[in-house]
Design an enzyme around this catalytic site. Structure first.
Site, PDB file in Angstrom:
ATOM      1  N   ARG A  51      32.626 -33.794 -73.786  1.00 46.40           N
ATOM      2  CA  ARG A  51      32.319 -33.310 -72.439  1.00 46.40           C
ATOM      3  C   ARG A  51      33.428 -33.708 -71.496  1.00 46.40           C
ATOM      4  O   ARG A  51      34.062 -34.754 -71.684  1.00 46.40           O
ATOM      5  CB  ARG A  51      31.048 -33.965 -71.912  1.00 46.40           C
ATOM      6  CG  ARG A  51      29.909 -33.900 -72.853  1.00 46.40           C
ATOM      7  CD  ARG A  51      28.750 -34.723 -72.277  1.00 46.40           C
ATOM      8  NE  ARG A  51      27.709 -34.850 -73.288  1.00 46.40           N
ATOM      9  CZ  ARG A  51      26.539 -35.420 -73.071  1.00 46.40           C
ATOM     10  NH1 ARG A  51      26.258 -35.930 -71.869  1.00 46.40           N
ATOM     11  NH2 ARG A  51      25.643 -35.489 -74.022  1.00 46.40           N
ATOM     12  N   ASP A  53      33.631 -34.293 -67.222  1.00 45.87           N
ATOM     13  CA  ASP A  53      32.759 -34.373 -66.055  1.00 45.87           C
ATOM     14  C   ASP A  53      33.058 -33.299 -65.034  1.00 45.87           C
ATOM     15  O   ASP A  53      34.133 -32.692 -65.044  1.00 45.87           O
ATOM     16  CB  ASP A  53      32.988 -35.720 -65.358  1.00 45.87           C
ATOM     17  CG  ASP A  53      32.014 -36.756 -65.859  1.00 45.87           C
ATOM     18  OD1 ASP A  53      31.137 -36.410 -66.656  1.00 45.87           O
ATOM     19  OD2 ASP A  53      32.154 -37.926 -65.449  1.00 45.87           O
ATOM     20  N   TYR A 112      44.604 -37.854 -72.460  1.00 44.18           N
ATOM     21  CA  TYR A 112      44.346 -37.486 -71.068  1.00 44.18           C
ATOM     22  C   TYR A 112      45.568 -37.826 -70.215  1.00 44.18           C
ATOM     23  O   TYR A 112      46.335 -38.747 -70.548  1.00 44.18           O
ATOM     24  CB  TYR A 112      43.164 -38.284 -70.505  1.00 44.18           C
ATOM     25  CG  TYR A 112      41.802 -37.811 -70.948  1.00 44.18           C
ATOM     26  CD1 TYR A 112      41.081 -36.917 -70.183  1.00 44.18           C
ATOM     27  CD2 TYR A 112      41.229 -38.279 -72.123  1.00 44.18           C
ATOM     28  CE1 TYR A 112      39.815 -36.489 -70.571  1.00 44.18           C
ATOM     29  CE2 TYR A 112      39.966 -37.852 -72.531  1.00 44.18           C
ATOM     30  CZ  TYR A 112      39.268 -36.955 -71.745  1.00 44.18           C
ATOM     31  OH  TYR A 112      38.026 -36.531 -72.124  1.00 44.18           O
ATOM     32  N   ARG A 199      38.796 -42.769 -65.698  1.00 41.40           N
ATOM     33  CA  ARG A 199      38.793 -42.884 -64.233  1.00 41.40           C
ATOM     34  C   ARG A 199      38.538 -44.327 -63.795  1.00 41.40           C
ATOM     35  O   ARG A 199      39.072 -44.787 -62.781  1.00 41.40           O
ATOM     36  CB  ARG A 199      37.764 -41.936 -63.635  1.00 41.40           C
ATOM     37  CG  ARG A 199      38.188 -40.464 -63.800  1.00 41.40           C
ATOM     38  CD  ARG A 199      37.019 -39.514 -63.632  1.00 41.40           C
ATOM     39  NE  ARG A 199      36.387 -39.711 -62.344  1.00 41.40           N
ATOM     40  CZ  ARG A 199      35.190 -39.210 -62.019  1.00 41.40           C
ATOM     41  NH1 ARG A 199      34.515 -38.480 -62.897  1.00 41.40           N
ATOM     42  NH2 ARG A 199      34.679 -39.429 -60.831  1.00 41.40           N
TER      43      ARG A 199
END
Lengths: 252, 252
Positions: A51, A53, A112, A199
């Site tokens: 997933r 966000d 990422y 994050r």
């Protein structure tokens, strides 16, 4: 004949309620399943590598689905889907893969990138894709703070309440800051990530740098396994899922 | 003491009804005047170097306004305005200029860039900022077609019904295609432009290239002074007002 189709997907996450289908709101998976449903005239289930966000972008999300439509060559799904999808989702590639391929279970490495615009203002066309910070950090100090993260650790400190994973142990291959044009970029590669982990790491590293802490402090926070020790969570807008790799040897 | 403040403004035109204040809809001038009104506690009139249409972007639009607020140094208007403006408008610079400076009347050269993504699909974060075309043109042929445009001409062919200018004569300094990364870019510099002129030129050049026409045909269309001879108008999303120059010697 049933075929397994692997999709490489890019999207601007700004106007989505994340990847996964929700009871409410627009999702990336939901939009692609809607388009697949039109092509197949039946409900098709799409499996993603993981997933993302609400507000998080992807340059190379991977997903797969099974089709029995013999009249569409695998690569033609790219154009067929793009003609039906909203413009904030683009299929970059569609290819037939072995029946056993599973985009989540088979993923070996996720990469990422987190984009920061430090100091000054940000041009409007970059604003949806970066975190603007007033403070301009020292990249050498950021990298010294990030150094303890590589390797196999329990990342409990850097997840959010509600993360469903039983084990919080993950392996990181890369966790380093670089400069790309006007942006400070945090690149992180690992076997998998906990909910909001990237994050939370970015927010904590930036906060420690600004406060003058050293890598001992980062190490202490990591090993505390206490979520209240982590700093703020950096905003979703700066985060891109860049790539998902299915071969461990392809580590970059 | 009254001061004249010159602003350099960038904006993402996607969600605006253009630059100029309208009775309906969100405009760039309107948003900046609203912020100036809050700072001054009275209506402040902002003058732009020229209008941009709905959906057209700017990297360096120029505007000016008069202020009697002595307690704000000129350069502080940047942060003050940015703190109040929506994120799709950013003030890049604010500086005090001579009382006589007029952002429209004194502008000597306007420079626009038009971005084209030819063939293939476009990543979602570029989609608001380029024209996607199926056909991939030959850049050499495009540049031969564009060659007759430089110089002083009557550009009646390439304007839209409703253009208010009495004279349709304009001087172009540059009109050429280049490659920038994944994009084909048309760069055009002139003393001033008619309404929709750049988009009409881009649409016509692309259509002529695809149809196999030569520069004689472009010259014929230009001198016909007949709007029905022009091709389609390229979409607003690819167009950026890049720069406005106030000194003829600064031609680049």
């Amino acid at each position: 004949m049933k075929r397994n189709i692997k999709l490489t997907v890019s999207y601007d996450g700004t106007d989505f309620n994340g990847w996964q289908v929700q009871t409410n709101g627009r999702t990336v998976q939901g939009e692609i399943e809607k388009a697949l449903g039109i092509i197949h005239q039946e409900k098709i289930k799409l499996t993603g590598s993981g997933r993302t966000d609400s507000g998080v972008h992807a340059k190379g999300q991977i997903a797969n689905f099974y089709t029995e439509k013999d009249n569409i060559p695998a690569d033609k799904f790219t154009a067929a889907l793009n003609s039906m999808l909203p413009r904030d989702i683009r299929i970059l590639k569609a290819e037939a893969v072995s029946d056993e391929f599973h985009s989540r279970f088979d993923a070996k490495i996720r990469i990422y990138r987190y984009y920061i615009k430090a100091g000054g203002s940000c041009e409007p066309w970059h604003d949806r894709y970066c975190w603007r910070t007033r403070h301009v950090p020292d990249i050498g100090r950021l990298n010294r703070l990030a150094a303890p993260l590589s390797g196999i650790h329990d990342f409990t400190t850097f997840t959010a309440a509600g993360d469903p994973s039983k084990s919080k142990i993950r392996q990181l291959y890369t966790a380093a800051f670089t400069i790309e044009g006007a942006f400070l970029v945090f690149k992180i590669a690992g076997n998998a990530f906990l909910w909001r982990m990237v994050r939370s790491l970015v927010g904590t590293l930036m906060q420690l740098e600004e406060g003058g802490a050293g890598s001992d402090e980062m190490r202490r926070i990591l090993t505390s396994l206490d979520r209240s020790e982590a700093g703020t969570t950096a905003p979703a807008r700066g985060l891109f899922l860049e790539k998902v790799l299915y071969d461990e040897r392809s580590i970059i």
